[in-house]
Design a protein around this motif. Structure first.
Motif, short mmCIF file in Angstrom:
data_model
loop_
_atom_site.label_atom_id
_atom_site.label_comp_id
_atom_site.label_asym_id
_atom_site.label_seq_id
_atom_site.Cartn_x
_atom_site.Cartn_y
_atom_site.Cartn_z
N PHE A 161 -13.78 5.70 3.71
CA PHE A 161 -12.39 5.25 3.68
C PHE A 161 -12.30 3.87 3.03
CE2 PHE A 161 -12.92 7.75 7.56
CZ PHE A 161 -11.82 8.60 7.56
N ASP A 162 -11.28 3.67 2.22
CA ASP A 162 -10.86 2.33 1.85
C ASP A 162 -10.20 1.69 3.08
OD1 ASP A 162 -10.18 0.07 0.34
OD2 ASP A 162 -8.28 0.95 -0.28
N GLY A 163 -10.03 0.38 3.03
CA GLY A 163 -9.43 -0.31 4.17
C GLY A 163 -7.94 -0.48 4.04
N ASP A 164 -7.49 -1.46 3.25
CA ASP A 164 -6.07 -1.80 3.17
C ASP A 164 -5.26 -0.65 2.59
OD1 ASP A 164 -6.15 -4.68 4.03
OD2 ASP A 164 -7.57 -4.74 2.36
N ALA A 165 -4.17 -0.30 3.30
CA ALA A 165 -3.25 0.78 2.96
C ALA A 165 -3.80 2.16 3.28
CB ALA A 165 -2.79 0.73 1.50
N VAL A 166 -5.03 2.22 3.82
CA VAL A 166 -5.61 3.49 4.23
C VAL A 166 -5.90 3.44 5.73
CG1 VAL A 166 -7.48 5.16 3.88
CG2 VAL A 166 -6.52 3.93 1.93
N LEU A 167 -6.98 2.77 6.13
CA LEU A 167 -7.23 2.58 7.57
C LEU A 167 -6.30 1.52 8.16
CD1 LEU A 167 -11.13 2.65 7.84
CD2 LEU A 167 -9.51 4.47 8.38
N PHE A 168 -6.04 0.47 7.37
CA PHE A 168 -5.19 -0.62 7.81
C PHE A 168 -3.87 -0.56 7.04
CE2 PHE A 168 -9.64 -2.42 7.38
CZ PHE A 168 -10.04 -2.03 8.65
N SER A 169 -2.89 -1.33 7.50
CA SER A 169 -1.65 -1.44 6.74
C SER A 169 -1.90 -2.19 5.44
CB SER A 169 -0.59 -2.18 7.57
OG SER A 169 -0.81 -3.58 7.49
N ASP A 170 -0.91 -2.26 4.57
CA ASP A 170 -1.07 -2.99 3.32
C ASP A 170 -0.56 -4.42 3.44
OD1 ASP A 170 1.66 -2.48 3.35
OD2 ASP A 170 1.77 -2.21 1.17
#
Length: 296
Positions: A161-170
Motif C-alpha cells: 500500500f501507498d500511504g497518503d490518500a490510500v491508508l491515510f487521508s491526503d
C-alpha cells in the motif's frame, strides 16, 4: 434465515479485473453489446485467461480452507448475464469458489456495493472506481496489462500500500502540493505524535490484519511510500495508534517504486498517483486509488 456476509472480508471485483477479457472488451467498447454478448456466448466453454487480480482473489479465497468463511468474493460487473455465465464457468475451471455475481449490462454497478457490504472494489472502469470511493468503499482501478503476480509465495498473500490518500487521508499531501517539500516535512514533523486521519484503505488493512493467524495461509503487508525521514515518523505512529502492523515499510523519498515492488513481489499494489501505478505495473499487479488531491 436469509444468508448474510457478516464478519467476512467482502471483495467485489469486475470480470475484467479477474480475467483477461481485453480482446473481448474491444468489442464491448465499440458500443455493440449485442456483438459482445454473441462473442462471449461463442466462447462460453473456453475458460478466460487469468487477469491482473487473479492471484489476489485465489489467495484470498484460500483463507476459507477448513470450512470457516472468512472472505467472500463477488463478481460485480457491467457485463450482461450471458457473459456472466462465462465468468462463472471460468472461475469454476480454476477452482475459485465464487458463488455470487451481479451483472448490469452496461449500467453503473457501484450502487450494489452497499447491499453486498463490500469493503473493496476492483474494476478496470475509472468512473465506477471513483463512484465507489465517493460512496465510502475502498476501490482501485486495476491496470489490466500489469505484470502478473509472482508464483514464488503460494501460501502467502502479499499486498503493498501507498500511504497518503490510500491508508491515510491526503491531509499531508495537500500541504505538499500547495506549499512544497520543505513545508510538508515541517508539517509532518510538528505533528509526528498526531495520528493521520484514515484513508479509504484503512478498513482493508484492518481486515487483512485479522486474517494473519489463519491456518495454512499467511499475510505479508508493506507500506511503500514516497515519504522519507523525518516525515516517516508520523506514518509509523499512525499505524501504532491503529494497533495495526505492517511487515515492511519503504520510505523512498521520491525514488521510483517499481523496482522495490518487484523485489517485494506483491499480489497487488495500491497507490493514488497514476505515475507510481504505471511504474509499478511494469513489475507487479497494480491499481490506482483515484482519491485525494494528487490522483488526477
Amino acid at each position: 434465515m436469509p444468508a448474510n456476509l457478516h464478519g467476512q472480508l467482502v471483495i467485489a471485483i469486475s470480470s475484467r479485473a479477474l480475467f483477461d477479457f481485453e480482446a473481448e472488451n474491444q468489442v464491448f467498447e465499440s458500443g455493440d453489446d449485442t456483438a459482445y454478448m454473441a462473442l462471449q456466448q461463442r466462447l462460453l466453454d473456453q475458460p478466460a485467461a487469468p487477469g491482473v487480480a487473479f492471484s489476489l482473489v485465489r489467495k484470498l479465497l484460500a483463507f476459507n480452507a477448513g470450512g470457516t468463511p472468512r472472505v467472500e468474493v463477488v463478481v460485480l460487473s457491467r457485463n450482461d448475464p450471458i457473459s456472466g455465465l462465462r465468468v462463472f464457468r471460468s472461475a469454476a475451471h480454476y477452482g475459485l469458489a465464487i458463488e455470487r455475481g451481479v451483472f448490469t449490462r452496461g449500467a453503473a454497478p457501484w450502487r450494489y456495493l452497499k447491499p453486498l457490504s463490500a469493503q473493496l472494489f476492483l474494476s478496470a472502469n475509472d468512473a465506477d472506481v471513483r463512484q465507489a470511493l465517493a460512496a465510502g468503499v475502498a476501490a482501485a482501478r486495476v491496470m489490466p496489462l500489469s505484470r502478473q503476480a509472482s508464483a514464488h509465495h503460494p501460501d502467502e498473500l502479499r499486498i503493498a500500500f501507498d500511504g497518503d490518500a490510500v491508508l491515510f487521508s491526503d491531509e499531508a499531501e495537500q500541504v505538499f502540493q500547495r506549499d512544497g517539500l520543505a513545508a510538508f516535512r515541517e508539517h509532518e514533523s510538528q505533528r509526528a505524535h498526531q495520528p493521520l486521519p484514515a484513508g479509504p484503505f484503512k478498513p482493508v488493512l484492518q481486515a487483512l490484519h485479522g486474517l494473519q493467524h489463519t491456518p495454512g495461509m499467511r499475510v505479508r503487508t508493506a507500506l511503500v511510500t514516497a515519504r522519507s525521514a523525518p516525515a516517516h515518523e508520523r506514518a509509523i505512529r499512525t499505524l501504532m495508534d491503529w494497533q495495526i502492523e505492517v511487515d515492511e515499510a519503504m520510505f523512498l523519498g521520491g525514488l521510483p517504486k517499481g523496482e522495490f515492488l518487484r523485489e517485494f513481489e506483491p499480489d497487488f499494489f495500491f497507490d493514488d498517483q497514476a505515475g507510481h501505478v504505471e511504474s509499478a505495473a511494469v513489475h507487479v499487479p497494480a491499481g490506482q486509488v483515484a482519491a485525494g488531491v494528487a490522483a488526477g
